[in-house]
Scaffold this motif. Sequence first.
Motif, short mmCIF file in Angstrom:
data_model
loop_
_atom_site.label_atom_id
_atom_site.label_comp_id
_atom_site.label_asym_id
_atom_site.label_seq_id
_atom_site.Cartn_x
_atom_site.Cartn_y
_atom_site.Cartn_z
N ASP A 148 18.08 89.63 4.18
CA ASP A 148 17.42 90.59 4.64
C ASP A 148 18.07 92.43 3.34
OD1 ASP A 148 15.71 92.59 6.01
OD2 ASP A 148 17.93 93.55 7.23
N SER A 149 17.85 92.17 2.38
CA SER A 149 18.30 93.36 1.33
C SER A 149 17.28 93.58 0.23
CB SER A 149 19.38 93.35 0.51
OG SER A 149 19.66 93.41 -0.94
N PRO A 150 16.43 94.55 0.49
CA PRO A 150 15.99 95.03 -0.25
C PRO A 150 16.09 95.33 -1.76
CG PRO A 150 15.53 95.55 1.40
CD PRO A 150 16.65 95.51 2.11
N ARG A 151 16.87 95.45 -1.39
CA ARG A 151 17.56 95.72 -3.40
C ARG A 151 18.00 94.17 -3.91
NH1 ARG A 151 19.66 99.56 -5.80
NH2 ARG A 151 18.62 101.01 -4.70
N MET A 152 18.72 93.17 -3.37
CA MET A 152 18.69 91.96 -3.63
C MET A 152 17.07 91.41 -4.38
SD MET A 152 22.01 90.18 -2.27
CE MET A 152 23.87 91.30 -1.57
N THR A 153 16.50 91.16 -2.72
CA THR A 153 15.43 90.60 -3.13
C THR A 153 14.17 91.36 -4.05
OG1 THR A 153 14.49 90.85 -0.87
CG2 THR A 153 12.84 90.60 -2.06
N SER A 154 14.39 92.85 -5.02
CA SER A 154 14.55 93.27 -5.72
C SER A 154 14.88 92.91 -7.14
CB SER A 154 14.10 95.02 -5.96
OG SER A 154 14.10 95.14 -6.93
N VAL A 155 15.62 92.66 -7.18
CA VAL A 155 16.41 92.38 -8.62
C VAL A 155 16.36 90.27 -8.96
CG1 VAL A 155 18.91 91.61 -9.77
CG2 VAL A 155 18.47 93.95 -8.27
N LEU A 156 16.11 89.81 -7.41
CA LEU A 156 16.11 88.33 -8.03
C LEU A 156 14.65 88.70 -8.23
CD1 LEU A 156 17.23 86.94 -4.15
CD2 LEU A 156 18.54 87.05 -6.45
N GLY A 157 13.20 88.72 -7.88
CA GLY A 157 12.24 88.76 -8.56
C GLY A 157 12.06 89.17 -9.85
N LEU A 158 12.55 90.28 -10.26
CA LEU A 158 13.26 90.61 -11.45
C LEU A 158 13.54 89.31 -12.67
CD1 LEU A 158 12.47 92.60 -13.28
CD2 LEU A 158 14.88 93.98 -13.76
N LEU A 159 14.59 88.91 -11.55
CA LEU A 159 15.37 87.97 -12.96
C LEU A 159 14.51 86.97 -13.04
CD1 LEU A 159 18.80 88.41 -11.40
CD2 LEU A 159 17.93 88.82 -14.17
N SER A 160 13.67 86.50 -11.70
CA SER A 160 12.89 85.41 -11.73
C SER A 160 11.57 85.63 -12.59
CB SER A 160 12.44 84.47 -10.23
OG SER A 160 11.49 85.63 -9.51
N ARG A 161 11.08 86.18 -12.64
CA ARG A 161 9.56 86.29 -13.66
C ARG A 161 10.53 86.32 -15.07
NH1 ARG A 161 8.97 91.59 -10.03
NH2 ARG A 161 10.09 92.35 -11.42
N SER A 162 12.13 86.63 -15.29
CA SER A 162 12.02 86.52 -17.04
C SER A 162 12.59 85.11 -16.65
CB SER A 162 12.98 87.27 -17.36
OG SER A 162 12.22 88.65 -16.95
N LEU A 163 12.51 83.93 -15.94
CA LEU A 163 13.01 82.18 -16.38
C LEU A 163 11.91 82.38 -17.25
CD1 LEU A 163 14.67 81.69 -13.19
CD2 LEU A 163 15.44 82.45 -15.21
N PRO A 164 12.58 81.25 -17.87
CA PRO A 164 11.76 80.41 -18.89
C PRO A 164 10.72 78.88 -18.05
CG PRO A 164 14.18 79.14 -18.88
CD PRO A 164 13.60 80.70 -18.23
N MET A 165 10.88 78.91 -16.58
CA MET A 165 9.82 78.49 -15.78
C MET A 165 10.71 78.62 -14.79
SD MET A 165 12.40 74.52 -15.65
CE MET A 165 12.04 74.45 -17.65
N PRO A 166 9.77 78.69 -13.16
CA PRO A 166 10.04 79.29 -12.21
C PRO A 166 11.38 78.69 -11.54
CG PRO A 166 7.86 79.37 -12.06
CD PRO A 166 8.50 78.46 -13.72
N TYR A 167 12.37 79.22 -11.18
CA TYR A 167 13.75 78.50 -10.84
C TYR A 167 13.53 77.44 -9.63
CZ TYR A 167 14.28 81.60 -6.63
OH TYR A 167 14.83 82.26 -5.12
N THR A 168 12.05 78.21 -8.86
CA THR A 168 12.09 77.28 -7.81
C THR A 168 11.31 76.36 -8.90
OG1 THR A 168 9.97 78.18 -7.27
CG2 THR A 168 12.13 78.48 -5.79
N ASP A 169 10.86 75.77 -9.76
CA ASP A 169 10.05 74.44 -9.97
C ASP A 169 11.33 73.77 -10.80
OD1 ASP A 169 8.38 75.48 -8.90
OD2 ASP A 169 7.13 76.23 -10.90
#
Length: 225
Positions: A148-169
């Motif tokens: 329940d942290s919009p700031r953390m969610t935003s940062v995680l979204g930014l970081l995950s978009r720049s991963l060489p593969m989706p971090y959930t894959d």
Amino acid sequence: MTAEVAELRPRRRTNLADEVATHIRSAILAGRLRSGERIDQDAIAEELGVSRLPVREALISLDREGLVHTIPRKGSYVARIDRDDIADHYQIFGQVAGLAAARAVARLDEEGLVKLVALHDRMSDAENLDEQQALNHEFHRMINMAADSPRMTSVLGLLSRSLPMPYTDFPAEWLDEANRQHRDIVDAFRRRDTLAAQRAMEQHITASARHAIEVLERLDFFEPE
């Protein structure tokens, strides 16, 4: 709200610019655009059927992510990405994900905990890779939302978009390891142990770097040393 305050707030990029950024990002991380290669804005605009404006906006965003290097009056070039960059990115991502997990431990109610355990059990029993990855995505999403942290969610979204593969894959061979790491996370949630949850999540995400690097090496992604 005053006009001055409104002007200070960053304007949200258009969905079109986000889509262009996704296209270029995928081309870079898949190796279709190589390190040092100049990005042809006109060619991308023509390929996607858009004007140059969303392409320029996308490149500004990718420059901030470190995937593109822009030289004034010369153009934008694919940034060099090496193994240390990948490892660093996952480590930073793991630290933020760990903080989110620690926050979620205190905020996830008993009903949510039951659902989290059920997700882990279903993933452990799943035999289809697509199903496993979908459940893995839901497992992480549930924890991140529980923080329940919009700031953390935003940062995680930014970081995950720049991963060489989706971090959930993840590669199929990593399934057993991922399930063990998920079990450690779930056990920490059951004990309501915030520190253990943070450490388990951080270790889980940072371990992904090794697998990502192995996949990228097989794709001949990295430039020769």
